[in-house]
Scaffold this motif. Structure first.
Motif, PDB file in Angstrom:
ATOM      1  N   SER A  14       0.839  -1.201   0.000  1.00 44.94           N
ATOM      2  CA  SER A  14       0.000   0.000   0.000  1.00 44.94           C
ATOM      3  C   SER A  14       0.873   1.250   0.000  1.00 44.94           C
ATOM      4  O   SER A  14       2.048   1.222   0.385  1.00 44.94           O
ATOM      5  N   ALA A  15       0.272   2.345  -0.435  1.00 46.22           N
ATOM      6  CA  ALA A  15       0.998   3.620  -0.450  1.00 46.22           C
ATOM      7  C   ALA A  15       1.454   3.994   0.959  1.00 46.22           C
ATOM      8  O   ALA A  15       2.555   4.528   1.144  1.00 46.22           O
ATOM      9  N   ALA A  16       0.629   3.694   1.954  1.00 48.99           N
ATOM     10  CA  ALA A  16       0.988   4.019   3.345  1.00 48.99           C
ATOM     11  C   ALA A  16       2.203   3.205   3.791  1.00 48.99           C
ATOM     12  O   ALA A  16       3.108   3.731   4.448  1.00 48.99           O
ATOM     13  N   LYS A  17       2.240   1.943   3.427  1.00 49.06           N
ATOM     14  CA  LYS A  17       3.375   1.094   3.811  1.00 49.06           C
ATOM     15  C   LYS A  17       4.661   1.594   3.170  1.00 49.06           C
ATOM     16  O   LYS A  17       5.705   1.676   3.815  1.00 49.06           O
ATOM     17  N   VAL A  18       4.582   1.930   1.892  1.00 44.64           N
ATOM     18  CA  VAL A  18       5.750   2.453   1.179  1.00 44.64           C
ATOM     19  C   VAL A  18       6.215   3.760   1.812  1.00 44.64           C
ATOM     20  O   VAL A  18       7.412   3.966   2.045  1.00 44.64           O
ATOM     21  N   ARG A  19       5.270   4.641   2.109  1.00 47.28           N
ATOM     22  CA  ARG A  19       5.623   5.949   2.690  1.00 47.28           C
ATOM     23  C   ARG A  19       6.266   5.783   4.057  1.00 47.28           C
ATOM     24  O   ARG A  19       7.252   6.449   4.373  1.00 47.28           O
ATOM     25  N   LEU A  20       5.731   4.904   4.888  1.00 45.94           N
ATOM     26  CA  LEU A  20       6.321   4.659   6.210  1.00 45.94           C
ATOM     27  C   LEU A  20       7.768   4.185   6.090  1.00 45.94           C
ATOM     28  O   LEU A  20       8.647   4.660   6.810  1.00 45.94           O
ATOM     29  N   LEU A  21       8.018   3.284   5.152  1.00 43.48           N
ATOM     30  CA  LEU A  21       9.376   2.777   4.979  1.00 43.48           C
ATOM     31  C   LEU A  21      10.296   3.854   4.429  1.00 43.48           C
ATOM     32  O   LEU A  21      11.453   3.966   4.852  1.00 43.48           O
ATOM     33  N   GLU A  22       9.810   4.671   3.520  1.00 47.33           N
ATOM     34  CA  GLU A  22      10.635   5.768   2.983  1.00 47.33           C
ATOM     35  C   GLU A  22      11.049   6.735   4.091  1.00 47.33           C
ATOM     36  O   GLU A  22      12.215   7.129   4.182  1.00 47.33           O
ATOM     37  N   VAL A  23      10.093   7.105   4.931  1.00 42.75           N
ATOM     38  CA  VAL A  23      10.388   8.023   6.031  1.00 42.75           C
ATOM     39  C   VAL A  23      11.350   7.378   7.025  1.00 42.75           C
ATOM     40  O   VAL A  23      12.328   7.994   7.460  1.00 42.75           O
ATOM     41  N   ALA A  24      11.087   6.124   7.373  1.00 42.40           N
ATOM     42  CA  ALA A  24      11.963   5.417   8.306  1.00 42.40           C
ATOM     43  C   ALA A  24      13.374   5.296   7.742  1.00 42.40           C
ATOM     44  O   ALA A  24      14.354   5.509   8.461  1.00 42.40           O
ATOM     45  N   ASP A  25      13.480   4.965   6.465  1.00 43.71           N
ATOM     46  CA  ASP A  25      14.789   4.829   5.823  1.00 43.71           C
ATOM     47  C   ASP A  25      15.595   6.123   5.952  1.00 43.71           C
ATOM     48  O   ASP A  25      16.763   6.110   6.338  1.00 43.71           O
ATOM     49  N   GLU A  26      14.954   7.216   5.658  1.00 45.47           N
ATOM     50  CA  GLU A  26      15.628   8.519   5.721  1.00 45.47           C
ATOM     51  C   GLU A  26      16.035   8.867   7.156  1.00 45.47           C
ATOM     52  O   GLU A  26      17.172   9.259   7.414  1.00 45.47           O
ATOM     53  N   LEU A  27      15.118   8.703   8.093  1.00 43.46           N
ATOM     54  CA  LEU A  27      15.401   9.084   9.482  1.00 43.46           C
ATOM     55  C   LEU A  27      16.372   8.128  10.164  1.00 43.46           C
ATOM     56  O   LEU A  27      17.259   8.559  10.891  1.00 43.46           O
ATOM     57  N   PHE A  28      16.197   6.824   9.958  1.00 48.35           N
ATOM     58  CA  PHE A  28      17.101   5.855  10.580  1.00 48.35           C
ATOM     59  C   PHE A  28      18.532   6.094  10.123  1.00 48.35           C
ATOM     60  O   PHE A  28      19.468   6.031  10.916  1.00 48.35           O
ATOM     61  N   TYR A  29      18.713   6.354   8.839  1.00 46.96           N
ATOM     62  CA  TYR A  29      20.067   6.573   8.329  1.00 46.96           C
ATOM     63  C   TYR A  29      20.645   7.901   8.820  1.00 46.96           C
ATOM     64  O   TYR A  29      21.793   7.970   9.225  1.00 46.96           O
ATOM     65  N   ALA A  30      19.828   8.941   8.813  1.00 42.93           N
ATOM     66  CA  ALA A  30      20.326  10.272   9.170  1.00 42.93           C
ATOM     67  C   ALA A  30      20.588  10.431  10.661  1.00 42.93           C
ATOM     68  O   ALA A  30      21.546  11.101  11.068  1.00 42.93           O
ATOM     69  N   GLU A  31      19.738   9.804  11.497  1.00 41.06           N
ATOM     70  CA  GLU A  31      19.795  10.106  12.931  1.00 41.06           C
ATOM     71  C   GLU A  31      20.075   8.904  13.822  1.00 41.06           C
ATOM     72  O   GLU A  31      20.354   9.090  15.013  1.00 41.06           O
ATOM     73  N   GLY A  32      19.971   7.713  13.291  1.00 39.14           N
ATOM     74  CA  GLY A  32      20.170   6.511  14.100  1.00 39.14           C
ATOM     75  C   GLY A  32      18.835   5.846  14.392  1.00 39.14           C
ATOM     76  O   GLY A  32      17.826   6.513  14.653  1.00 39.14           O
ATOM     77  N   ILE A  33      18.839   4.529  14.352  1.00 44.17           N
ATOM     78  CA  ILE A  33      17.595   3.764  14.496  1.00 44.17           C
ATOM     79  C   ILE A  33      16.958   3.979  15.863  1.00 44.17           C
ATOM     80  O   ILE A  33      15.761   4.245  15.969  1.00 44.17           O
ATOM     81  N   ASN A  34      17.750   3.876  16.916  1.00 45.57           N
ATOM     82  CA  ASN A  34      17.185   3.969  18.260  1.00 45.57           C
ATOM     83  C   ASN A  34      16.838   5.394  18.673  1.00 45.57           C
ATOM     84  O   ASN A  34      16.120   5.595  19.652  1.00 45.57           O
ATOM     85  N   MET A  35      17.318   6.377  17.921  1.00 38.48           N
ATOM     86  CA  MET A  35      17.012   7.776  18.232  1.00 38.48           C
ATOM     87  C   MET A  35      15.666   8.223  17.660  1.00 38.48           C
ATOM     88  O   MET A  35      15.138   9.257  18.045  1.00 38.48           O
ATOM     89  N   VAL A  36      15.142   7.453  16.730  1.00 40.34           N
ATOM     90  CA  VAL A  36      13.915   7.852  16.030  1.00 40.34           C
ATOM     91  C   VAL A  36      12.756   7.013  16.541  1.00 40.34           C
ATOM     92  O   VAL A  36      12.769   5.790  16.445  1.00 40.34           O
TER      93      VAL A  36
END
Length: 197
Positions: A14-36
């Protein structure tokens, strides 16, 4: 199902699933997984909490999808590079150029797999197992290229190149990217000279 029955098409996420992963990918990489936190991912993705839990069920599942997605991107990219390069030596040189280019991006934060491994110290954790699977595949990819180039010890050379790649990515982020990538280039050319004579 009958032998001649058509195979059902894989359901598109679904579009929502794709969007959640896109946002997570960007934030996890930029700030750290446990920080987000999940609440921030939900807010930035513009979905409801119920939608998040319907699509992923937990942050752990989303984290694993992030790692698996990064792995898939690299496998597809390297497979395409190998398919289009004129020979294995050119594939290796282009791979080194790509690593150098990555370290010079403004948003570069090092290797996502090394970063994730630092946040998940338990080697039995699914994230760590996915990271090991990625590293094993990447090393095998390098070994195959080096074998076809004619390197006398392709397995040892692949291990060396992967370690140099790790060092260049870590050094490129934490220190001097020019020094780190110059060392990678010199070492990769030495490894190729060992094969090409």
């Amino acid at each position: 199902m009958a032998a001649d029955a058509p195979i059902p098409a894989a359901r598109r996420p679904s579009a929502a699933k794709v969007r959640l992963l896109e946002v997570a990918d960007e934030l996890f990489y930029a700030e750290g997984i446990n920080m987000v936190g999940i609440d921030r991912i939900i807010a930035e993705a513009g979905v409801t909490k119920a939608t998040f839990y319907k699509q992923y069920g937990s942050k752990d599942t989303l984290i694993l999808e992030y790692i698996v997605g990064r792995d898939r991107q690299i496998r597809e990219s390297l497979t395409e590079l190998e398919r289009t390069a004129p020979d294995p030596a050119a594939t290796l040189r282009t791979l080194v150029d790509t690593i150098i280019s990555d370290t010079n991006r403004l948003d570069f934060r090092g290797c996502p797999f090394i970063n994730a491994a630092a946040e998940f110290p338990d080697p039995a954790h699914p994230v760590r197992r996915a990271i090991v699977a990625h590293r094993d595949w990447f090393t095998s990819f390098l070994e195959s290229l080096l074998e076809r180039v004619g390197h006398p010890t392709p397995g040892a050379a692949a291990d060396e190149l992967y370690l140099l790649r790790d060092g260049a990515m870590a050094g490129g982020y934490a220190g001097d990217p020019i020094a780190a990538t110059s060392a990678l280039t010199r070492a990769a050319e030495r490894v190729l000279r060992e094969a090409l004579g």
